[in-house]
Design an enzyme around this catalytic site. Structure first.
Site, PDB file in Angstrom:
ATOM      1  N   ASN A 186     -23.427 -49.925 -79.574  1.00 41.30           N
ATOM      2  CA  ASN A 186     -22.058 -49.523 -79.306  1.00 41.30           C
ATOM      3  C   ASN A 186     -21.406 -50.554 -78.396  1.00 41.30           C
ATOM      4  OD1 ASN A 186     -22.488 -48.629 -76.411  1.00 41.30           O
ATOM      5  ND2 ASN A 186     -23.940 -47.287 -77.468  1.00 41.30           N
ATOM      6  N   ARG A 187     -20.160 -50.323 -78.061  1.00 43.88           N
ATOM      7  CA  ARG A 187     -19.369 -51.338 -77.351  1.00 43.88           C
ATOM      8  C   ARG A 187     -19.278 -51.102 -75.852  1.00 43.88           C
ATOM      9  NH1 ARG A 187     -13.784 -51.413 -80.337  1.00 43.88           N
ATOM     10  NH2 ARG A 187     -13.389 -52.952 -78.706  1.00 43.88           N
TER      11      ARG A 187
END
Length: 402
Positions: free
Chosen positions: A211-212
């Site tokens: 994820n970011r």
């Protein structure tokens, strides 16, 4: 310069040279700094260096400029005193109220926040005498930053390394701000666990499902807690950020590793804040070699399995009696409605709900959120620095723990 007045005490350890970088950060941010090195410190970095970097004469002994009564005035006029590095000897003399040089006199006369950044060999840091002196200083309201783990003098490695000067500066900046506001280290004596970053679930040796999350909000939580006097364990998943000064750092990659680290650290924690973005799923099969692209053929579907729900497990088990559990919920739509459902489903005490997207939260220095409580209350935090949200979270934690 008309900024806050800082006294930088420097003890006689090899890490004294790193205090030059800390001094530079203070002066470049507009602080007025008076350097007070011990006689031993001058064997490592000379008086001329301190004077040149601070733009003011270094104060080296009680007999210089006697008409200004430096052994009293320097401490009285300070907005913050920080001792970096603080050797075992300096910590001992400060804890016992000795006043045999200008630095210890300054510590006795200071009525402002005081920060110690210890640096010494592991055996000295772990010695019962040093631990007792540190406990005494903390009980009196000083912030004693836990040293870092790493290379020490010579070939030795262990806990006792001076943290990164940039990170010490960030802690001092927060301590100074709270001191100006008249608020002391209100989290002193508490053991806190914070998770940060985003887990990565490997598909093959070069690819992963992730994820970011940048980890910046979790790191802000850890820094703020250290500045407020807490003993902090920061469990970082792939954040790629400098270690937080004063926090016990644990680095992990996957959700399973994060779970193991969090449960171990939570065993004696007063509160756990799960700010990390934990992947809900991981590939069912890990390919030991890189998955090759075959011309004219679509790739095989990737089967996923669920990762452990760490937040729900913590909320249900509470490894320590009276432990407070705080979760984070990153939502893209129906933010509050989804947040309330998650709060009920996870069973935690507080849930920080924020909207995320391409230009929101991820990688930014700012955040906006609503902190939902299990008692039904809501605490909006307007758009601003992530440390402001961190302070709100710790305010609510402190309120509930006390």
């Amino acid at each position: 310069m008309t900024g806050p007045r800082i006294v930088l005490g420097v003890s006689g350890g090899i890490a004294a040279y790193k205090a030059c970088e800390l001094l530079r950060r203070f002066t470049e941010s507009g602080h007025r700094v008076r350097v007070v090195p011990t006689a031993s410190a001058l064997n490592f970095v000379g008086e001329a260096t301190w004077s040149a970097l601070s733009g003011r004469p270094a104060a080296t002994d009680v007999w210089s400029d006697v008409h200004e009564v430096p052994h009293v005035r320097i401490g009285q006029e300070a907005d913050l005193v920080v001792v970096a590095p603080a050797t075992a000897d300096t910590l001992a003399r400060a804890a016992h109220g000795l006043a045999d040089d200008l630095l210890t006199n300054t510590l006795l006369t200071a009525r402002c926040p005081v920060v110690f950044a210890p640096a010494m060999h592991t055996e000295m840091w772990e010695n019962p005498a040093t631990r007792a002196n540190v406990a005494t200083l903390r009980e009196r309201g000083a912030v004693v930053i836990e040293p870092a783990v790493g290379r020490l003098t010579g070939v030795d490695t262990g806990k006792g390394r001076l943290p990164d000067p940039g990170e010490i500066f960030e802690i001092c900046r927060r301590v100074l701000a709270r001191g100006v506001a008249g608020v002391g280290p209100d989290l002193a004596g508490l053991r806190l666990v914070v998770s940060a970053g985003g887990t990565r679930e490997p598909l093959d040796p070069v690819r992963y499902l992730g994820n970011r999350s940048s980890g910046k909000q979790g790191y802000a939580l850890a820094r703020t807690a250290v500045a407020r006097g807490a003993r902090v364990t920061l469990i970082a998943a792939n954040a790629g950020l400098p270690d937080v000064a004063g926090a016990d750092m644990v680095h992990v990659q996957t959700a399973v590793q994060l779970r193991e680290a969090v449960l171990a650290a939570a065993a004696d924690a007063d509160a756990v804040v799960m700010a990390a973005a934990v992947a809900d799923f991981r590939p069912a099969v890990y390919a030991s070699g890189k998955i090759k692209k075959v011309d004219g053929r679509d790739p095989e579907p990737v089967a996923l399995v669920r990762n452990p729900d760490i937040l729900a497990e913590l909320s249900a088990t509470r490894p320590k009696a009276g432990q407070l559990v705080v979760g984070f919920a990153a939502e893209t739509d129906d933010v509050l409605a989804n947040g309330r459902k998650k709060l009920a489903r996870k069973g935690c005490d507080l849930l920080v709900v924020n909207e995320v997207g391409d230009t929101k939260a991820f990688g930014s220095e700012e955040n906006e959120a609503v902190v939902l409580s299990a008692d039904g209350s809501e605490h909006p935090v307007p758009y601003g620095p992530k440390e402001a949200l961190a302070d709100t979270v710790w305010d609510l934690v402190a309120e509930r723990l006390t």
